[in-house]
Design a protein around this motif. Sequence first.
Motif, mmCIF file in Angstrom:
data_model
loop_
_atom_site.group_PDB
_atom_site.id
_atom_site.type_symbol
_atom_site.label_atom_id
_atom_site.label_comp_id
_atom_site.label_asym_id
_atom_site.label_seq_id
_atom_site.Cartn_x
_atom_site.Cartn_y
_atom_site.Cartn_z
ATOM 1 N N PRO A 176 15.215 5.556 -2.109
ATOM 2 C CA PRO A 176 15.294 4.090 -2.184
ATOM 3 C C PRO A 176 14.098 3.417 -2.863
ATOM 4 O O PRO A 176 14.132 2.209 -3.089
ATOM 5 C CB PRO A 176 15.401 3.664 -0.716
ATOM 6 N N THR A 177 13.059 4.179 -3.202
ATOM 7 C CA THR A 177 11.935 3.597 -3.952
ATOM 8 C C THR A 177 12.460 2.836 -5.174
ATOM 9 O O THR A 177 11.975 1.747 -5.500
ATOM 10 C CB THR A 177 10.968 4.719 -4.423
ATOM 11 N N SER A 178 13.473 3.391 -5.842
ATOM 12 C CA SER A 178 14.022 2.754 -7.048
ATOM 13 C C SER A 178 14.743 1.447 -6.736
ATOM 14 O O SER A 178 15.083 0.695 -7.656
ATOM 15 C CB SER A 178 14.975 3.708 -7.779
ATOM 16 N N GLY A 179 14.989 1.190 -5.457
ATOM 17 C CA GLY A 179 15.561 -0.103 -5.055
ATOM 18 C C GLY A 179 14.636 -1.249 -5.408
ATOM 19 O O GLY A 179 15.057 -2.398 -5.534
ATOM 20 N N GLY A 180 13.352 -0.943 -5.605
ATOM 21 C CA GLY A 180 12.402 -1.964 -6.042
ATOM 22 C C GLY A 180 12.763 -2.500 -7.415
ATOM 23 O O GLY A 180 12.301 -3.562 -7.822
ATOM 24 N N HIS A 201 10.426 8.428 -11.509
ATOM 25 C CA HIS A 201 11.759 7.875 -11.763
ATOM 26 C C HIS A 201 11.669 6.378 -12.029
ATOM 27 O O HIS A 201 12.312 5.858 -12.936
ATOM 28 C CB HIS A 201 12.701 8.186 -10.594
ATOM 29 N N LEU A 202 10.827 5.724 -11.228
ATOM 30 C CA LEU A 202 10.626 4.286 -11.400
ATOM 31 C C LEU A 202 10.057 3.998 -12.798
ATOM 32 O O LEU A 202 10.509 3.083 -13.487
ATOM 33 C CB LEU A 202 9.639 3.816 -10.337
ATOM 34 N N SER A 244 17.178 0.096 0.521
ATOM 35 C CA SER A 244 16.649 -1.269 0.456
ATOM 36 C C SER A 244 16.677 -1.683 -1.001
ATOM 37 O O SER A 244 16.563 -0.830 -1.894
ATOM 38 C CB SER A 244 15.203 -1.320 0.940
ATOM 39 N N ILE A 245 16.787 -2.987 -1.244
ATOM 40 C CA ILE A 245 16.920 -3.422 -2.642
ATOM 41 C C ILE A 245 16.277 -4.793 -2.863
ATOM 42 O O ILE A 245 16.352 -5.671 -1.992
ATOM 43 C CB ILE A 245 18.417 -3.399 -3.066
ATOM 44 N N PHE A 246 15.650 -4.939 -4.022
ATOM 45 C CA PHE A 246 15.116 -6.222 -4.478
ATOM 46 C C PHE A 246 15.955 -6.709 -5.652
ATOM 47 O O PHE A 246 16.553 -5.893 -6.364
ATOM 48 C CB PHE A 246 13.662 -6.045 -4.957
ATOM 49 N N PRO A 247 15.967 -8.014 -5.925
ATOM 50 C CA PRO A 247 16.643 -8.489 -7.129
ATOM 51 C C PRO A 247 15.920 -7.990 -8.379
ATOM 52 O O PRO A 247 14.772 -7.561 -8.311
ATOM 53 C CB PRO A 247 16.541 -10.015 -7.022
ATOM 54 N N SER A 248 16.602 -8.040 -9.512
ATOM 55 C CA SER A 248 15.965 -7.666 -10.778
ATOM 56 C C SER A 248 15.702 -8.974 -11.520
ATOM 57 O O SER A 248 16.638 -9.717 -11.848
ATOM 58 C CB SER A 248 16.926 -6.745 -11.541
ATOM 59 N N ARG A 253 7.170 -3.960 -4.697
ATOM 60 C CA ARG A 253 8.554 -3.930 -4.205
ATOM 61 C C ARG A 253 8.960 -2.489 -3.901
ATOM 62 O O ARG A 253 9.635 -2.207 -2.904
ATOM 63 C CB ARG A 253 9.489 -4.528 -5.256
ATOM 64 N N ALA A 254 8.529 -1.578 -4.785
ATOM 65 C CA ALA A 254 8.890 -0.161 -4.593
ATOM 66 C C ALA A 254 8.222 0.405 -3.334
ATOM 67 O O ALA A 254 8.803 1.242 -2.639
ATOM 68 C CB ALA A 254 8.505 0.646 -5.825
ATOM 69 N N THR A 255 7.007 -0.058 -3.021
ATOM 70 C CA THR A 255 6.342 0.382 -1.786
ATOM 71 C C THR A 255 7.194 -0.030 -0.583
ATOM 72 O O THR A 255 7.384 0.730 0.372
ATOM 73 C CB THR A 255 4.939 -0.270 -1.679
ATOM 74 N N ILE A 256 7.731 -1.252 -0.664
ATOM 75 C CA ILE A 256 8.512 -1.779 0.463
ATOM 76 C C ILE A 256 9.856 -1.050 0.589
ATOM 77 O O ILE A 256 10.257 -0.646 1.681
ATOM 78 C CB ILE A 256 8.696 -3.303 0.299
ATOM 79 N N THR A 257 10.548 -0.841 -0.550
ATOM 80 C CA THR A 257 11.855 -0.161 -0.454
ATOM 81 C C THR A 257 11.656 1.306 -0.077
ATOM 82 O O THR A 257 12.484 1.894 0.608
ATOM 83 C CB THR A 257 12.665 -0.274 -1.760
#
Length: 641
Positions: A123-127, A104-105, A222-226, A207-211
């Motif tokens: 939430p992986t995609s939150g990366g 998906h990522l 969980s989410i990171f900025p884009s 980032r995806a590992t973390i989210t």
Amino acid sequence: MKKSLTYKILKNHLLEGDLIVGNEIKIKIDQTLTQDSTGTMVYLQLDAMDIEKRQTELSVAYIDHNTIQSGFENADDHEFIKSAALKYDIIYSKPGNGICHQLHLERFSKPGKTLIGSDSHTPTSGGMGMLAIGAGGLDVAVGIGKGFYYLKVPKVMNVKLSGLLNPWVSAKDVILYILGELTVKGGVGYVIEYTGEGVKSLSLTDRATITNMGAELGATTSIFPSDELTEDFLIRQGRKEDYTELKADEDAIYDKTIEIDLSKLEPMVALPHSPDNIDSVKNNKMKIDQVAIGSCTNSSYTDLMRVAAILKGKKVHPDVSLVISPGSSNILKMLANTGALSDMISAGARILESACGPCIGMGQAPKTNAVSVRTFNRNFKGRCGTTNAGVYLVSPETAAISAITGYLTDPRDIGNPIDILLPDQFEYNDNYFLYSKGENKETELIMGPNIKPFPLGTELENSIVKKVVLKVKDNITTDDIMPSNAKLLPFRSNIPKLSEDCFATQCDDFKQRTILNNGGIVIGGDNYGQGSSREHAALVPLYLGIKAVIVKSFARIHKANLINAGILPLEFISENDYLQLEENDELELIDVRNSLINSHFIEILNKTKGKIIKVKFEGSDRDVDTLLMGGTINYLKKVQK
Ligand code: MIC
Ligand code: SF4
């Protein structure tokens, strides 16, 4: 007011309700994903909803969990999901294509969009700056068919990153460190939003590992900025047009902030049997038996190229079995093209297909009393398929070097760091995806003999008299309630068969207890139902006649699944009441319907001990209506009329 990124996305998708912490809101869902072990239920439920048209921008049905196919059951499930995908205009990802979250990522995640998935690691995609939430199957069916999702407005926790990671310290060590600080309950009720200078040094897959492992914190997501790194990844995926820059306002208000200096971190390990049982690798030098590299947490191109570089020219230790499962067919192809695959094979690694594999106990159960070192996200007892094995969660770097030395090894011992350059263009191969091009309402759903109807709840009775058939402790996982392994996964579409193993980690006669007592009540501690999104952990108890689960606190997805199934999720008000209740106590839940409607407090008479206690139901008026009607399917039928 200065807004967090989370609130910006929620505001853009708000359909009903106010953005006030704790309120129930209804948001628009742009994308959904399912995987096969939860997917059959999703599509059976979608079909029961009799919808006109899919309401999302994009929906994908991945086959990645049950890929062993030791009998006809899994293959029949795949065929059923394929027919549902064709019927409802859903993209179908064939087995072998890869793990849903990694794919998906690579191919579909978009910054600023909403995604719900019938898997807790959505939430992986939150990366990639998406608001990506794991949910029960029925909620995903509603997302596909109606285009919305209800959730409680979360609090937002800011994790402010500064500094740079030292060589051989990786994204996995960051999230393991956070788990050690916050515990598996620390994220409950929160979206975790990453900000600060340190974000810029983390690649998109870092980032995806973390989210991804925010799921282990119990967080809503969980989410990171884009930012420019997101754009760079999308360009290399041939998807530049999907990029939007997104970040929180300067000085956005957060409900909680924690600061982490990345330069202070070192390689970490989660010791058995919980992902928050954290220590540093260097304190845990021990002989190991198995190393498994892969899963939706750590199977990206960069992760596996680094593993290959560590293995190059070396030999896997004679006492170690090293297995590697690449995250996607695209990654496997790139490993082959660059020669990295050859380095892995030359070292003596066993290469598995691109799928969840050993992470969900689909093969590669380790030997008796094994020490198994894994790059995965969960190390719950028994999940690997061997109940007396200890699973240690680490980064791909730690896993690879340990496979060579034969003991748990700090990767900083290797020496010079290895830099992995990204290819200008990532491989992407459309041949594993099937596109249905519009709804095909006439399509027959193909149901093999193993696909049985799912149980439906019944209207809530006003007085419930049942025995406590089981009392369990804190942090019970859905793997405890409804275990999953290579023997059980073929039966995810067969609730009667699964019921034989309900609560197998807690007692060996749970089903028998429910038969003898004509159903019952389960008592639990804190964070009950953490872990997987599998609604089987609610549907199987429903099938066995469980009427209520009374606990100190619930994990988010499991509580929603209980309500969807029509089982009362109740919480103790006093810790002492948990201590007083015992197995075999006969309980009478008094005037349940009226109490739910009027006060959300329910009185319980412990008939065995002659005492009365009070418990509470925390939920919205819609949740109450759902429970009164016996679950979401009944609710939707009534509300639609
Ligand atoms: C898991 O990691 O536990 C799973 C298997 O992916 C589950 C889904 C399932 O139980 O099928 C999850 O995380 O939701
Ligand atoms: Fe698959 Fe494991 Fe990820 Fe669950 S956690 S989706 S089983 S790889």
